[in-house]
Design a protein around this motif. Structure first.
Motif, PDB file in Angstrom:
ATOM      1  N   GLU A   9       0.456  -0.728  -0.316  1.00 40.79           N
ATOM      2  CA  GLU A   9      -0.137   0.056  -0.267  1.00 40.79           C
ATOM      3  C   GLU A   9       0.570   0.932   0.027  1.00 40.79           C
ATOM      4  O   GLU A   9       2.218   0.919   0.124  1.00 40.79           O
ATOM      5  N   PRO A  10       0.247   2.239  -0.605  1.00 33.86           N
ATOM      6  CA  PRO A  10       1.173   3.586  -0.355  1.00 33.86           C
ATOM      7  C   PRO A  10       2.102   4.704   1.544  1.00 33.86           C
ATOM      8  O   PRO A  10       2.726   4.881   0.668  1.00 33.86           O
ATOM      9  N   ASP A  11       0.890   3.965   2.134  1.00 31.86           N
ATOM     10  CA  ASP A  11       1.910   4.154   2.921  1.00 31.86           C
ATOM     11  C   ASP A  11       1.969   3.143   3.851  1.00 31.86           C
ATOM     12  O   ASP A  11       2.506   3.269   5.226  1.00 31.86           O
ATOM     13  N   ALA A  12       2.245   1.918   3.464  1.00 29.05           N
ATOM     14  CA  ALA A  12       2.929   0.903   4.144  1.00 29.05           C
ATOM     15  C   ALA A  12       4.175   1.319   4.926  1.00 29.05           C
ATOM     16  O   ALA A  12       4.920   1.947   3.732  1.00 29.05           O
ATOM     17  N   THR A  13       4.876   0.556   5.406  1.00 30.74           N
ATOM     18  CA  THR A  13       6.082   1.096   6.711  1.00 30.74           C
ATOM     19  C   THR A  13       7.021  -0.445   6.632  1.00 30.74           C
ATOM     20  O   THR A  13       7.859  -0.672   6.793  1.00 30.74           O
ATOM     21  N   GLU A  14       6.099  -1.503   6.133  1.00 28.67           N
ATOM     22  CA  GLU A  14       6.433  -2.736   5.139  1.00 28.67           C
ATOM     23  C   GLU A  14       6.157  -2.841   4.440  1.00 28.67           C
ATOM     24  O   GLU A  14       5.220  -3.494   3.957  1.00 28.67           O
ATOM     25  N   PHE A  15       7.046  -3.734   3.387  1.00 24.01           N
ATOM     26  CA  PHE A  15       6.430  -4.376   2.558  1.00 24.01           C
ATOM     27  C   PHE A  15       7.464  -5.910   2.268  1.00 24.01           C
ATOM     28  O   PHE A  15       9.007  -5.829   2.914  1.00 24.01           O
TER      29      PHE A  15
END
Length: 100
Positions: A9-15
């Motif tokens: 997601e655009p505001d994700a802090t983990e991927f």
């Protein structure tokens, strides 16, 4: 060489991104020396953007190594800290000006 992909997601802090041997997209390639020394069959990396202006990663490369039974999970992890503002790549700017 790895070409990985993942979704976030655009505001994700983990991927997480990954690649698999034999995939025609987001796959794993090697040169003859590395392919003989250790054969990478999969790769995944989790990236975390931390609140203190650092980012961390943990990556796992599953490898087949000659004379070893089964797969070896090679793990690498680190936390990186920004030391300055990003600077434009001068070569890329030159290419843009020339229209190349």
């Amino acid at each position: 060489m790895l070409l990985t992909a993942g979704t976030a997601e655009p505001d994700a802090t983990e991927f997480e991104v990954s690649a698999t041997l034999g995939s025609e997209v987001y796959g794993i390639l090697s040169n003859p020396f590395l392919d003989g020394a250790f054969h990478t069959v999969s790769f995944r990396m989790r990236v975390t953007a931390n609140d203190d202006d650092t980012w961390s990663y943990e990556e796992h490369a599953m490898m087949r190594i000659p004379d070893r039974e089964g797969l070896v999970d090679h793990v690498d992890r680190n936390t990186l800290r920004r030391i300055g503002e990003p600077l434009p790549n001068p070569v890329a700017a030159d290419v843009d000006r020339r229209g190349v």
